[in-house]
Every structure is written in C-alpha cells, then in structure tokens.
Design an enzyme around this catalytic site. Structure first.
Site, PDB file in Angstrom:
ATOM      1  N   SER A 136      30.830   7.232  49.033  1.00 46.38           N
ATOM      2  CA  SER A 136      29.598   6.969  49.792  1.00 46.38           C
ATOM      3  C   SER A 136      29.964   6.480  51.191  1.00 46.38           C
ATOM      4  CB  SER A 136      28.798   5.889  49.076  1.00 46.38           C
ATOM      5  OG  SER A 136      27.785   5.374  49.909  1.00 46.38           O
ATOM      6  N   TYR A 170      28.249  -2.222  44.990  1.00 47.81           N
ATOM      7  CA  TYR A 170      28.348  -0.788  45.271  1.00 47.81           C
ATOM      8  C   TYR A 170      29.363  -0.520  46.387  1.00 47.81           C
ATOM      9  CZ  TYR A 170      26.699   4.010  46.203  1.00 47.81           C
ATOM     10  OH  TYR A 170      26.616   5.377  46.372  1.00 47.81           O
TER      11      TYR A 170
HETATM   12  P1  NAI Z   1      21.957  10.660  40.091  1.00 52.28           P
HETATM   13  O1  NAI Z   1      21.448   9.440  39.402  1.00 52.28           O
HETATM   14  O2  NAI Z   1      20.981  11.735  40.378  1.00 52.28           O
HETATM   15  O3  NAI Z   1      23.201  11.261  39.285  1.00 52.28           O
HETATM   16  C1  NAI Z   1      24.189  10.450  38.724  1.00 52.28           C
HETATM   17  C2  NAI Z   1      24.347  10.773  37.244  1.00 52.28           C
HETATM   18  O4  NAI Z   1      25.374   9.934  36.696  1.00 52.28           O
HETATM   19  C3  NAI Z   1      23.087  10.529  36.425  1.00 52.28           C
HETATM   20  O5  NAI Z   1      22.664  11.702  35.745  1.00 52.28           O
HETATM   21  C4  NAI Z   1      23.499   9.416  35.457  1.00 52.28           C
HETATM   22  O6  NAI Z   1      22.863   9.525  34.180  1.00 52.28           O
HETATM   23  C5  NAI Z   1      24.999   9.606  35.368  1.00 52.28           C
HETATM   24  N1  NAI Z   1      25.664   8.388  34.907  1.00 52.28           N
HETATM   25  C6  NAI Z   1      25.383   7.108  35.258  1.00 52.28           C
HETATM   26  N2  NAI Z   1      26.163   6.266  34.589  1.00 52.28           N
HETATM   27  C7  NAI Z   1      26.970   7.007  33.792  1.00 52.28           C
HETATM   28  C8  NAI Z   1      27.979   6.690  32.849  1.00 52.28           C
HETATM   29  N3  NAI Z   1      28.326   5.418  32.574  1.00 52.28           N
HETATM   30  N4  NAI Z   1      28.601   7.698  32.195  1.00 52.28           N
HETATM   31  C9  NAI Z   1      28.227   8.994  32.423  1.00 52.28           C
HETATM   32  N5  NAI Z   1      27.273   9.352  33.311  1.00 52.28           N
HETATM   33  C10 NAI Z   1      26.649   8.366  33.977  1.00 52.28           C
HETATM   34  O7  NAI Z   1      22.619  10.117  41.439  1.00 52.28           O
HETATM   35  P2  NAI Z   1      23.434  10.842  42.619  1.00 52.28           P
HETATM   36  O8  NAI Z   1      22.891  10.280  43.866  1.00 52.28           O
HETATM   37  O9  NAI Z   1      23.495  12.280  42.433  1.00 52.28           O
HETATM   38  O10 NAI Z   1      24.862  10.196  42.389  1.00 52.28           O
HETATM   39  C11 NAI Z   1      26.061  10.946  42.426  1.00 52.28           C
HETATM   40  C12 NAI Z   1      27.078  10.187  43.262  1.00 52.28           C
HETATM   41  O11 NAI Z   1      26.679  10.183  44.606  1.00 52.28           O
HETATM   42  C13 NAI Z   1      27.262   8.725  42.863  1.00 52.28           C
HETATM   43  O12 NAI Z   1      28.644   8.427  42.789  1.00 52.28           O
HETATM   44  C14 NAI Z   1      26.596   7.978  43.979  1.00 52.28           C
HETATM   45  O13 NAI Z   1      27.134   6.693  44.149  1.00 52.28           O
HETATM   46  C15 NAI Z   1      26.899   8.892  45.138  1.00 52.28           C
HETATM   47  N6  NAI Z   1      26.080   8.703  46.324  1.00 52.28           N
HETATM   48  C16 NAI Z   1      24.706   8.789  46.228  1.00 52.28           C
HETATM   49  C17 NAI Z   1      23.943   8.653  47.369  1.00 52.28           C
HETATM   50  C18 NAI Z   1      22.459   8.799  47.326  1.00 52.28           C
HETATM   51  O14 NAI Z   1      21.806   8.561  48.337  1.00 52.28           O
HETATM   52  N7  NAI Z   1      21.857   9.210  46.232  1.00 52.28           N
HETATM   53  C19 NAI Z   1      24.547   8.398  48.690  1.00 52.28           C
HETATM   54  C20 NAI Z   1      25.999   8.328  48.661  1.00 52.28           C
HETATM   55  C21 NAI Z   1      26.705   8.480  47.520  1.00 52.28           C
END
Ligand code: NAI
Length: 361
Positions: free
Chosen positions: A152, A165
């Site tokens: 991030s 985070y």
């Molecule tokens: P999202 O919530 O849509 O997808 C993340 C997925 O990870 C979810 O489906 C969730 O169920 C799964 N997850 C959570 N904990 C878990 C665990 N213990 N074991 C297995 N699966 C698990 O969120 P997003 O935004 O797509 O996140 C993806 C990455 O992007 C993350 O690493 C997040 O930190 C990063 N990110 C997100 C930003 C945003 O604005 N949404 C900005 C910068 C980075």
C-alpha cells in the site's frame, strides 16, 4: 514474463477486490487460477464470475494466518494443477482505523497477522516449491515464475489513525525487496505493488476479524463501514490495478506504485507529498522548507478540525440523544454505499477510552 497461457497462479484474497482483479486479468490470459480466501460465500460468487468469463479456476477456503491450513491449501492446489504456482499473488489484506494511542494488542495482532505474517507464510511455504520446480541458474529460470505482494501507499509513511496497517505494509515492502534480491539468481521475480485506493470490499474487512482478536480500541460500526465503502468506491478498478502489476512482472520491476485516481488519471498528491518529504529530509534546506510546510499544514488541519467540531456540537444540540451523522468524508469519498445507513467518521477511539482526544484539539 513472456508466456502466460498454461501457467499456474495462487492468489490470496482472490475472492474480492484486487485479488479478484488479478484472477480476471491473468485468468483471461490462460493462467490456471487458484483463489484462496477466508470467506466461502465470496469464493463461490467469484468462481461463478470467473467461470462465466471462461477462466479455469478453483477456490479453497483458508485463513492465511493459520500455517497448517495454508500448507494444506498449497498441497491441494499443487495436486489439482500438477505443480506449484508460477505466479504467487500475496494479495489478501485487512484494515481498521483508529487513533494509534487507542490501539490494543489485538488490533496489532489481527492486522499484522494477516498483512505481514500471512505474506511471510506465503513466502516460506511457496519459495522452496517454486525454486525446486522453476528456479534456474545465473538469473535464468527453468520456467518463468514470479511472486507478487500487494502492499500500500501506507507503507511509505506513518498515519496517526492507521498505525497497525502502515507498519504491516512498510514491513512487507522490506520483505519483498529482500526476496527480490534473494531470488534473482534463480530467475524468479518479485514485485511489491503499493496502490493508493482500490475499488474493493476492504471497508468491511472487520467482518472477518476473528473472535479471539475482537478486542479493539477503535470505534467501528455499520456507519464507519458505510463511509469507508463510499471512499473505496472511488478507487482504481482492480483489473486496471492488475494490468499495472502485469507491466511490472513483464519488466522485472521490484516495485510498482499505481497512483491512479478514480477517473483513471495519474493523480496522486498523497504519493508526491510523501516522496517529496523523504527527499527534503536529506538536506538542511529541505528540512527547513519541510518545517515551514508542516506548520502551515498543522494550522490548516487545526482549523478544519475546529470547524468539524463546531458542526458536530451544533448538530448534537439540535438533535439531543441521537448519534451524530457526519455530513461527508473529510477524505473525499463518494455517495454513501448504503443510503439507508448513516455515515459515521472512521478513525475514532472506542467511547470508553477516556485518555484519547478524538478531535485532537
Ligand atoms: P478486499 O477486502 O476486497 O479483498 C481482500 C480479501 O482478503 C477479502 O476477500 C478477504 O476475505 C480476504 N482475507 C482477509 N483476511 C484473510 C485471511 N486471514 N485469510 C484469507 N483471506 C483473507 O480488499 P482489497 O482492497 O482488494 O485488498 C487487497 C490488498 O490491497 C490488501 O493487501 C490491501 O491492504 C491492499 N490495499 C487496498 C487498498 C484499498 O484502497 N482498498 C489500498 C492499498 C492497498
């Protein structure tokens, strides 16, 4: 990477957001995809979508903080596809906001458990398998292979309401650089991607927070989730984000900072200001300028907080006994994701933590 068709991918958090975007993009190029996630219903929905796009995919429910479950999932995927992944995407991540001074051990344990230890688990479990299957000598792999990490922009700075985070993301950046160097001789690439805002479901990540780590110092509610969702709805499309990752993979980049605004334009004042600050710290003149800028910024923020507080007090006087509904996100979100749920400002402490000054006045 020159050829994607027939390659095998393992995507953590692949049922949603950035991970699902990777599954769609790389699956569309003929990559055979395993999505793993902690939420079975999200896996089922994502698999339906991937299959409707003609993508060869399987889903496995697992918690990436649980090493036994992670190893079992890696074994299952390897058995199914006949080999370990050529493409490992360490994408799953969680977030929750609150003042650093309100943080509990459990706030750190949950966020670092998923965002840092989950990624460490991915490296420890898959790197030996990938080297044995695809690693070569003198920087040339037997078969093309690459490991990606989604970090991030938060990795580059500390944020007063996002300490667990930010530290988790700073750590995975560092981890990825180490593996980038270590795996280069085998011809296996590593890329860490640092997006700013993604159109994803991370706003409701607290719903996956495990029972034994529930004790949080932060105030969270359907209202704070609604506000976070309204902000993330303006983020980059996950498939576009995956395209930026593909470019980095194809060109052997260790780092990728896709700083797109919601409209797809390359607009990232957050990124520019962050990196400018690091350069300014390297000289006396830079530090002097930075001090001046910081004083001006602090005065603007104090003024902004005063206005917000006055607005809140006035509202509470006019609506005795009701919970304050913040008018809009100070971080510039879109319309409420759910119009029936009042939006609440996120990043506040739990009400009973009487040492925290939520409004910092
Ligand atoms: P999202 O919530 O849509 O997808 C993340 C997925 O990870 C979810 O489906 C969730 O169920 C799964 N997850 C959570 N904990 C878990 C665990 N213990 N074991 C297995 N699966 C698990 O969120 P997003 O935004 O797509 O996140 C993806 C990455 O992007 C993350 O690493 C997040 O930190 C990063 N990110 C997100 C930003 C945003 O604005 N949404 C900005 C910068 C980075």
């Amino acid at each position: 990477m020159k050829n994607y068709a027939g390659k095998i991918a393992f995507i953590t958090g692949g049922a949603s957001g950035a991970g699902l975007g990777q599954a769609k993009l790389f699956g569309g190029l003929g990559v055979k995809v395993t999505i793993v996630d902690i939420r079975q219903e999200a896996i089922d929905k994502a698999l339906d979508e991937l299959k409707s796009l003609g993508i060869d995919a399987i889903g496995i429910k697992m918690d990436l903080t649980n090493r036994e479950e992670y190893i079992a999932a890696a074994d299952k995927a390897e058995k199914h596809w006949g080999g370990p992944p050529h493409l490992l995407f360490n994408t799953a991540g969680v977030n929750t906001f609150g003042p650093a001074e309100a943080s509990t051990f459990e706030d750190y344990d949950w966020v670092l458990g998923v965002n840092l230890h989950g990624v460490i688990n991915g490296f420890v479990i898959f790197v030996p398998r990938m080297i044995k299957a695809y690693g070569g000598k003198d920087g040339v792999a037997k078969e093309e292979a690459h490991i990606c990490v989604v970090s991030s922009m938060g990795a580059f700075d500390g944020y007063s309401t996002d300490a667990p985070y930010s530290v988790s993301k700073a750590a995975v950046n560092n981890l990825a650089y180490s593996y980038y160097d270590a795996l280069k001789p085998y011809g296996i690439g590593v890329t860490v991607q640092c997006p700013a805002n993604i159109n994803s479901n991370i706003g409701e990540a607290i719903k996956t927070r495990p029972e034994h780590l529930k004790n949080s110092g932060y105030h969270t509610s359907e209202g704070t989730i609604n506000m976070l969702k309204s902000i993330h709805a303006t983020g980059i499309d996950p498939v576009r984000l995956a395209e930026a990752m593909k470019f980095a993979i194809d060109n052997g980049m260790p780092m990728c900072i896709p700083a797109y605004g919601g409209d797809g334009a390359l607009t990232n004042p957050l990124g520019e200001n962050t990196f400018k600050k690091f350069i300014q710290w390297t000289s006396v003149e830079g530090m002097a300028q930075l001090k001046k800028d910081a004083e001006e910024q602090a005065a603007r923020m104090a003024d902004f907080r005063r206005q917000m507080e006055e607005q809140r007090k006035k509202w509470e006087e006019e609506h005795p006994g009701e919970t304050y509904q913040a008018p809009a996100s100070p971080f510039g979100g879109g319309a409420p994701a759910d119009p029936n749920v009042p939006m609440e400002t996120f990043g506040m402490a739990r009400a009973d933590l009487d040492w925290v000054n939520n409004h910092k006045q």
